[in-house]
Design an enzyme around this catalytic site. Structure first.
Site, PDB file in Angstrom:
ATOM      1  N   GLY A  66      48.755  41.942  32.711  1.00  0.00           N
ATOM      2  CA  GLY A  66      48.663  40.485  32.821  1.00  0.00           C
ATOM      3  C   GLY A  66      47.240  40.009  33.016  1.00  0.00           C
ATOM      4  O   GLY A  66      46.470  40.681  33.707  1.00  0.00           O
ATOM      5  N   GLY A 106      47.077  39.474  29.685  1.00  0.00           N
ATOM      6  CA  GLY A 106      47.287  39.951  28.322  1.00  0.00           C
ATOM      7  C   GLY A 106      46.087  40.015  27.407  1.00  0.00           C
ATOM      8  O   GLY A 106      46.214  40.456  26.261  1.00  0.00           O
ATOM      9  N   GLY A 107      44.909  39.603  27.878  1.00  0.00           N
ATOM     10  CA  GLY A 107      43.743  39.593  26.998  1.00  0.00           C
ATOM     11  C   GLY A 107      43.365  40.970  26.478  1.00  0.00           C
ATOM     12  O   GLY A 107      43.153  41.172  25.272  1.00  0.00           O
ATOM     13  N   LYS A 108      43.274  41.936  27.374  1.00  0.00           N
ATOM     14  CA  LYS A 108      42.889  43.288  26.960  1.00  0.00           C
ATOM     15  C   LYS A 108      44.002  43.953  26.158  1.00  0.00           C
ATOM     16  O   LYS A 108      43.732  44.682  25.195  1.00  0.00           O
ATOM     17  CB  LYS A 108      42.513  44.129  28.187  1.00  0.00           C
ATOM     18  CG  LYS A 108      41.298  43.606  28.932  1.00  0.00           C
ATOM     19  CD  LYS A 108      40.970  44.483  30.132  1.00  0.00           C
ATOM     20  CE  LYS A 108      39.812  43.907  30.939  1.00  0.00           C
ATOM     21  NZ  LYS A 108      40.188  42.653  31.647  1.00  0.00           N
ATOM     22  N   GLU A 146      53.460  45.010  33.349  1.00  0.00           N
ATOM     23  CA  GLU A 146      53.114  43.880  34.223  1.00  0.00           C
ATOM     24  C   GLU A 146      54.294  43.632  35.159  1.00  0.00           C
ATOM     25  O   GLU A 146      55.415  43.399  34.685  1.00  0.00           O
ATOM     26  CB  GLU A 146      52.805  42.639  33.393  1.00  0.00           C
ATOM     27  CG  GLU A 146      52.700  41.348  34.174  1.00  0.00           C
ATOM     28  CD  GLU A 146      51.727  41.402  35.333  1.00  0.00           C
ATOM     29  OE1 GLU A 146      52.113  41.000  36.443  1.00  0.00           O
ATOM     30  OE2 GLU A 146      50.588  41.864  35.134  1.00  0.00           O
ATOM     31  N   CYS A 197      37.136  43.702  37.835  1.00  0.00           N
ATOM     32  CA  CYS A 197      36.249  42.551  37.683  1.00  0.00           C
ATOM     33  C   CYS A 197      35.580  42.296  39.030  1.00  0.00           C
ATOM     34  O   CYS A 197      35.666  41.215  39.596  1.00  0.00           O
ATOM     35  CB  CYS A 197      37.042  41.332  37.218  1.00  0.00           C
ATOM     36  SG  CYS A 197      35.947  39.981  36.748  1.00  0.00           S
TER      37      CYS A 197
END
Length: 432
Positions: free
Chosen positions: A254, A256-258, A277, A370
């Site tokens: 989650g 979902g970008g990667k 997720e 991150c």
């Protein structure tokens, strides 16, 4: 927006765009509203210190709705080019219309006091004496976060001012061009953007609403920080011991970008990606992001996913403090505490161990956060190497052309060096 953040712990970047649309604000009006809203969220610590001094009382004793008006006014006085007269008058008028003449007089008095000193003079008057604390106050960061950045910079801790300043600057919008659908060059031409420096799929935009762009609406592109793109690419570039059978896994997928970028790359070679997720609403975001891609979504806890072992490549983009993305989440720096780190470190260690159990011998797991915070990054990886017998690869080799990412074997991106979020990544291979 300030009220939603204060009262409901709302996310500024989710609240503001629909507000702008509902009110019909665009162009310069929308830009000014965005600057005031996000800027006041980012600068909270500095603003509150000045307000408390001007009011002669702790901010906890000031009514919340009135505090929102004061923060907005002081931000304009200290951190924008808006004239002092206009900043005070509009704030007083707002207070009068909302709360009556008595509260308007209080706002007027506090803002007059705030305007008596320049920003530099306020820093001189209120900042802590120690160098890190002073920089933290000047650039509106909690001191513990500034110290975490200094620790992560190590021998280059002299760059702390640059890191904090980069966190305070308005970031560019980063788009990712979906491989197989559109190239970065084509996306830049269509959107009027500029091709990225590090990822072959990145495009930079100076501003605007990316959701209105045709390639984004049609699913050929999406908003994704270039650092996140590099994390996904590193996983696809890592050298396996043995053939790649096309079983890839995103264990913390989650929103979902990667997973979408991995899925687009996997589709080119006929591979498939599993995406895990635990939260149903975030799994739905993943489902939307990977539409028409060879990605299978599993609503499960990554620590006990129930998936069959034997994956070639696994990404563990672990839940973290998010200290590396503070420039994109303006209120986040004031919500995190050092206590959050302890819980997250346990979760990060457990997720990496679960990934290791699902990885085939000779396969590679990429661990990323991150956040540059050492307990969440190099400490987690060192623990995995010791406990699991992992072979740590030189992650810098998986970022061709990207300079200045540290001494290895892990890699650390920084907003002031790379223009990305402060992503950390490390690649571990399972011995046969």
């Amino acid at each position: 927006m300030l009220r939603a953040v204060r009262e409901r712990d709302a996310y500024a970047n989710l609240v503001l765009p629909p507000l702008l649309r509902d009110l019909g604000l665009s162009g310069r009006d929308a830009a000014l509203a965005t600057e005031l809203a996000y800027g006041a969220c980012r600068s909270l610590g500095l603003l509150d210190a000045v307000i408390a001094e001007g009011a002669g009382r702790p901010i906890e004793e000031i009514d919340g709705p009135l505090l929102d008006v004061l923060r907005l006014g002081v931000y304009q006085l200290l951190r924008t080019r808006i004239g002092a007269h206009a900043a005070v008058d509009t704030s007083v008028a707002l207070a009068r219309s909302e709360f009556g003449a008595g509260k308007a007089g209080f706002v007027n008095a506090v803002l007059r006091r705030a305007g008596e000193k320049t920003p530099e003079q306020w820093v001189e008057a209120l900042a802590p004496a120690d160098p890190v604390g002073r920089l933290a106050f000047e650039y509106a960061h909690p001191a513990w976060i500034a110290q975490a950045f200094a620790d992560a910079l190590g021998a280059r801790a002299g760059e702390l001012r640059e890191v904090l300043a980069a966190d305070d600057a308005r970031p560019l919008v980063h788009l990712v061009a979906r491989p197989g659908d559109i190239t970065a060059e084509e996306l830049a031409l269509v959107t009027g953007g500029e091709e990225g420096r590090w990822s072959p799929y990145a495009v930079y935009l100076d501003g605007g609403d990316p959701g209105k762009l045709e390639p984004v609406r049609e699913g050929m592109a999406a908003v994704q920080d270039e650092g996140s793109q590099l994390v996904a690419l590193a996983l696809t570039r890592a050298e396996l011991d043995g053939p790649d059978t096309g079983r890839w896994l995103d264990l913390c997928a989650g929103p979902g970008g990667k997973a979408a970028l991995l899925g687009a790359i996997a589709a080119i070679d006929g591979f498939r990606v599993d995406a895990v997720e635990p939260a149903a609403h975030r799994a739905e975001l993943v489902r939307k992001a990977v539409r028409d891609l060879p990605v299978d979504i599993h609503v499960a806890d990554g620590r006990a996913s129930g998936l069959t072992p034997g994956y070639d490549r696994i990404l563990v983009d672990a839940p973290c403090t998010g200290l590396g993305a503070l420039r994109r989440r303006p209120e986040a720096r004031w919500r995190r505490t050092p206590a959050d780190v302890r819980e997250l470190v346990v979760l990060q260690r457990e997720l990496l161990s679960a990934a290791w159990d699902l990885l085939r011998p000779g396969g590679v797991v990429v661990y990323s956060t991150c956040s540059p915070h050492l307990p969440e990054t190099v400490s987690i990886v060192a623990d995995a190497v010791r406990r699991l017998g992992a072979e740590q690869l030189d992650t810098r080799e998986l970022l061709p052309g990207v300079t200045d990412v540290g001494d290895g074997p892990g890699a650390q991106l920084w907003p002031h060096r790379h223009g990305t979020d402060a992503m950390f990544l490390a690649a571990l291979r399972k011995p046969r």
